[in-house]
Design an enzyme around this catalytic site. Structure first.
Site, PDB file in Angstrom:
ATOM      1  N   GLU A 276      -4.775  -0.525  -9.840  1.00 34.16           N
ATOM      2  CA  GLU A 276      -4.367  -0.788  -8.448  1.00 34.16           C
ATOM      3  C   GLU A 276      -3.309  -1.891  -8.413  1.00 34.16           C
ATOM      4  O   GLU A 276      -2.365  -1.838  -7.632  1.00 34.16           O
ATOM      5  CB  GLU A 276      -5.564  -1.170  -7.587  1.00 34.16           C
ATOM      6  CG  GLU A 276      -6.599  -0.071  -7.439  1.00 34.16           C
ATOM      7  CD  GLU A 276      -6.007   1.249  -6.974  1.00 34.16           C
ATOM      8  OE1 GLU A 276      -5.210   1.251  -6.026  1.00 34.16           O
ATOM      9  OE2 GLU A 276      -6.340   2.284  -7.578  1.00 34.16           O
ATOM     10  N   TRP A 279      -0.228  -0.236  -8.861  1.00 40.87           N
ATOM     11  CA  TRP A 279       0.429   0.352  -7.682  1.00 40.87           C
ATOM     12  C   TRP A 279       1.307  -0.686  -6.992  1.00 40.87           C
ATOM     13  O   TRP A 279       2.361  -0.373  -6.449  1.00 40.87           O
ATOM     14  CB  TRP A 279      -0.617   0.910  -6.705  1.00 40.87           C
ATOM     15  CG  TRP A 279      -1.024   2.307  -7.060  1.00 40.87           C
ATOM     16  CD1 TRP A 279      -2.141   2.680  -7.736  1.00 40.87           C
ATOM     17  CD2 TRP A 279      -0.285   3.520  -6.795  1.00 40.87           C
ATOM     18  NE1 TRP A 279      -2.159   4.053  -7.898  1.00 40.87           N
ATOM     19  CE2 TRP A 279      -1.043   4.593  -7.329  1.00 40.87           C
ATOM     20  CE3 TRP A 279       0.916   3.807  -6.157  1.00 40.87           C
ATOM     21  CZ2 TRP A 279      -0.613   5.919  -7.240  1.00 40.87           C
ATOM     22  CZ3 TRP A 279       1.346   5.135  -6.066  1.00 40.87           C
ATOM     23  CH2 TRP A 279       0.580   6.176  -6.595  1.00 40.87           C
ATOM     24  N   TRP A 307       9.776  14.517  14.547  1.00 39.62           N
ATOM     25  CA  TRP A 307       8.800  13.577  15.117  1.00 39.62           C
ATOM     26  C   TRP A 307       8.789  13.718  16.623  1.00 39.62           C
ATOM     27  O   TRP A 307       9.794  14.130  17.225  1.00 39.62           O
ATOM     28  CB  TRP A 307       9.173  12.130  14.750  1.00 39.62           C
ATOM     29  CG  TRP A 307       9.272  11.874  13.276  1.00 39.62           C
ATOM     30  CD1 TRP A 307      10.421  11.660  12.568  1.00 39.62           C
ATOM     31  CD2 TRP A 307       8.204  11.821  12.324  1.00 39.62           C
ATOM     32  NE1 TRP A 307      10.130  11.470  11.230  1.00 39.62           N
ATOM     33  CE2 TRP A 307       8.776  11.559  11.053  1.00 39.62           C
ATOM     34  CE3 TRP A 307       6.824  11.964  12.407  1.00 39.62           C
ATOM     35  CZ2 TRP A 307       8.015  11.446   9.886  1.00 39.62           C
ATOM     36  CZ3 TRP A 307       6.065  11.851  11.243  1.00 39.62           C
ATOM     37  CH2 TRP A 307       6.655  11.596  10.005  1.00 39.62           C
ATOM     38  N   ASN A 342      -8.546   0.148   2.213  1.00 37.90           N
ATOM     39  CA  ASN A 342      -7.493   1.062   1.751  1.00 37.90           C
ATOM     40  C   ASN A 342      -7.742   2.522   2.137  1.00 37.90           C
ATOM     41  O   ASN A 342      -6.836   3.209   2.599  1.00 37.90           O
ATOM     42  CB  ASN A 342      -7.337   0.950   0.229  1.00 37.90           C
ATOM     43  CG  ASN A 342      -6.278   1.907  -0.284  1.00 37.90           C
ATOM     44  OD1 ASN A 342      -5.126   1.810   0.112  1.00 37.90           O
ATOM     45  ND2 ASN A 342      -6.663   2.837  -1.130  1.00 37.90           N
ATOM     46  N   TRP A 360       6.470   7.564  10.729  1.00 38.39           N
ATOM     47  CA  TRP A 360       5.762   6.604   9.873  1.00 38.39           C
ATOM     48  C   TRP A 360       6.282   5.187  10.078  1.00 38.39           C
ATOM     49  O   TRP A 360       5.560   4.217   9.872  1.00 38.39           O
ATOM     50  CB  TRP A 360       5.830   7.016   8.396  1.00 38.39           C
ATOM     51  CG  TRP A 360       7.216   7.181   7.817  1.00 38.39           C
ATOM     52  CD1 TRP A 360       7.940   8.342   7.777  1.00 38.39           C
ATOM     53  CD2 TRP A 360       8.039   6.176   7.203  1.00 38.39           C
ATOM     54  NE1 TRP A 360       9.160   8.118   7.183  1.00 38.39           N
ATOM     55  CE2 TRP A 360       9.247   6.796   6.812  1.00 38.39           C
ATOM     56  CE3 TRP A 360       7.891   4.817   6.944  1.00 38.39           C
ATOM     57  CZ2 TRP A 360      10.293   6.110   6.177  1.00 38.39           C
ATOM     58  CZ3 TRP A 360       8.930   4.130   6.320  1.00 38.39           C
ATOM     59  CH2 TRP A 360      10.111   4.772   5.946  1.00 38.39           C
ATOM     60  N   TRP A 383       3.246   3.835   3.329  1.00 40.01           N
ATOM     61  CA  TRP A 383       3.461   4.679   4.510  1.00 40.01           C
ATOM     62  C   TRP A 383       4.182   5.958   4.133  1.00 40.01           C
ATOM     63  O   TRP A 383       3.832   7.054   4.573  1.00 40.01           O
ATOM     64  CB  TRP A 383       4.219   3.923   5.619  1.00 40.01           C
ATOM     65  CG  TRP A 383       3.248   3.193   6.493  1.00 40.01           C
ATOM     66  CD1 TRP A 383       2.882   1.887   6.394  1.00 40.01           C
ATOM     67  CD2 TRP A 383       2.462   3.751   7.563  1.00 40.01           C
ATOM     68  NE1 TRP A 383       1.921   1.596   7.331  1.00 40.01           N
ATOM     69  CE2 TRP A 383       1.651   2.711   8.070  1.00 40.01           C
ATOM     70  CE3 TRP A 383       2.367   5.017   8.141  1.00 40.01           C
ATOM     71  CZ2 TRP A 383       0.756   2.924   9.134  1.00 40.01           C
ATOM     72  CZ3 TRP A 383       1.479   5.218   9.197  1.00 40.01           C
ATOM     73  CH2 TRP A 383       0.684   4.171   9.674  1.00 40.01           C
TER      74      TRP A 383
END
Ligand code: FAD
Length: 482
Positions: A276, A279, A307, A342, A360, A383
């Site tokens: 993690e 990431w 959108w 998360n 987003w 996102w």
């Protein structure tokens, strides 16, 4: 001791494992510690409300740590370049050292400063310490940047990790012109939405160390199996400490390696946790090579995604009033604590982009303002990952079902009951879909849907289909290869 170096703190509020401080003391210079509140950050990247709260407390903690070591943290407000030039002149500093930042605007600022200060014969040096490996250190065999996490992380694991540095002996320098952090009014007042935050968070290096130790001693062994369950207190909650540089990833890494030796049974869980941290590294790597990632779809075809901007929908999502309990619980947890688990971040983000067809970037903006760990790299990349437009993103058709996500990851309903107390009395069977409960069940639980708790903002099946239809419109257009 010959001359003075300004140690310019930016987002690295610690004394341990700080290469810039190590270099300053190694160069046998007197060190003047300085933080500048520069509100000239471009447009929407001005610090959000939750980050401002954290900054206030983190600076206070850093100032106390420096004081304990015999120095005084100087606080100034203004344009970074002007303040640095003024103080360099006043104390006859011959160098400014700092930790490198990776946001595109910050990198540009560093270039400008380098040029400006060198004209006055002032050295400007930037150091690492914010990441395990500097961007560019890990590249594909053909020399390009990785766009997929797994091979990136595999390559990172091959690299040696150096040991963290301890606090050096520092000869602190003083300066008589400092602001008072309270006068910067970083804390909310009317209303004081952060009233209870001190019970969740202890900003500062000591708080970060304590959290890391607690996590490794008490929770890490359960991390691999239970990290997806929001009601379990299993994840590290280190993200705001890492974001504000109160803790370096190298320190985290070293402690994890030590823990593996002490408790071999936890090795798998620790490796999962380290991935993690990977990431986070990957997000910074992407931001470095694709600096538009927080603002522009990584996959070009998403630039024309249809959108449907709708203020009312966005506000209901922000306030946790969508009628989908797991989504509302997450949004209320965020507002109440400055963080969100998360798994739930993924659920609420998917819901906003796919069920509600909101861009987003509106979600990214809201998180930017409300998260204590709001981070340009991790927020932007995450996102885009959820929206389907990012590097190594989830396939678009993976639309999180907010009902089954709730039933799977909050089976007993503890999380929803904590944050959406008005439906707490509903039996588990209906907790994640109150609209399916009969009038008798709702009466029993003392809920009137539409009054005490909203009806669902959209129908799940219809919204899912609308999202897939919207995707059909852009599916065929070109995408960059990854
Ligand atoms: P742990 O599970 O204990 O993980 C340890 C550390 O690894 C974290 O502290 C964090 O530094 C890093 N990390 C974990 N997951 C990720 C990830 N997916 N991407 C990057 N780093 C990760 N994280 C931020 O730090 N800042 C953000 O602004 C942010 N925005 C997000 C927005 C969305 C839509 C999503 C889905 C995720 C976002 N994340 C962000 C990633 C992740 O949710 C948080 O890092 C994590 O929840 C923090 O809790 P923790 O410290 O207990 O994590």
């Amino acid at each position: 001791m010959t001359d003075t170096v300004i140690l310019w703190f930016r987002q690295d509020f610690r004394l341990n494992d700080l290469p810039a401080l190590q270099a300053a003391s190694r160069d046998k210079r007197r060190v003047l510690p300085l933080y500048i509140l520069d509100q000239d950050t471009p447009g929407e990247w001005v610090m959000g409300g939750a980050s401002r709260w954290w900054l206030h407390h983190s600076l206070a903690a850093l100032a106390a740590d420096i004081k304990d070591d015999g120095g005084t943290l100087i606080l100034r407000r203004g344009k970074s370049q002007e303040v640095l030039e003024e103080i360099c002149k006043s104390v006859e500093a011959t160098a400014v050292y700092c930790s490198r930042r990776y946001e595109p605007w910050a990198s540009e600022e560093e270039e400008t400063l380098h040029e400006a200060l060198s004209k006055s014969d002032i050295e400007f040096k930037r150091y690492g310490g914010t990441l395990l490996h500097e961007p560019g250190k890990v590249m594909t065999q053909s020399g390009g940047p990785y766009k997929v996490f797994t091979p990136f992380w595999r390559a990172c694991l091959e690299l040696e990790k150096s040991e963290p540095l301890s606090v050096p002996d520092v000869s602190w320098s003083d300066f008589n012109k400092s602001d008072d952090v309270a006068a910067w009014e970083r804390l909310p007042t009317s209303p004081n939405w952060a009233e209870s935050w001190r019970s969740y968070w202890t900003p500062g290096e000591d708080g970060a160390q304590q959290r890391l130790h607690e996590f490794l001693d008490e929770s890490v062994s359960r991390y691999a199996d239970e990290r997806d369950f929001p009601a379990e207190d299993v994840t590290s909650r280190l993200s705001p400490h890492l974001h504000h540089g109160e803790l370096s990833p190298r320190q985290v890494w070293a402690m994890c390696e030590q823990k593996k030796l002490e408790t071999p049974a936890s090795e798998k869980a620790i490796r999962k946790f380290q991935a993690e941290i990977g990431w986070r590294e990957f997000s910074y790597h992407l931001l470095h090579f694709f600096p538009e990632i927080p603002e522009k779809a990584f996959k070009e075809n998403f630039a024309s995604f249809p959108w449907q901007p709708d203020r009312q929908r966005l506000e209901r999502w922000q306030k946790g009033q969508t009628g989908y309990p797991i989504v509302d619980a997450g949004m209320r947890e965020l507002w109440a604590t400055g963080t969100m688990h998360n798994r739930i971040r993924m659920v609420v983000a998917s819901f906003l982009c796919k069920h509600l067809l909101q861009h987003w970037r509106s979600g990214e903006d809201w998180f930017w303002d409300t998260l204590v760990d709001a981070d340009m790299a991790s927020n932007g990349c995450s996102w885009q990952w959820v929206a389907g437009s990012g590097a190594d993103a989830a396939p678009y058709f993976r639309i999180f079902n907010p009902i089954t996500q709730g039933e799977k990851f909050d089976k007993k309903g503890d999380y929803v009951r904590q944050w959406v107390p008005e439906i707490a009395k509903l039996p588990n069977k209906y907790l994640h879909k109150p609209w399916e409960a009969s009038d008798e069940v709702l009466d029993e639980a003392k809920i009137k849907l539409g009054t005490d708790y909203p009806e669902p903002i959209v129908d799940h099946k219809e919204a899912r289909q609308a999202a897939l239809d919207a995707y059909e419109e852009i599916k065929g257009s070109s995408t960059p290869s990854s």
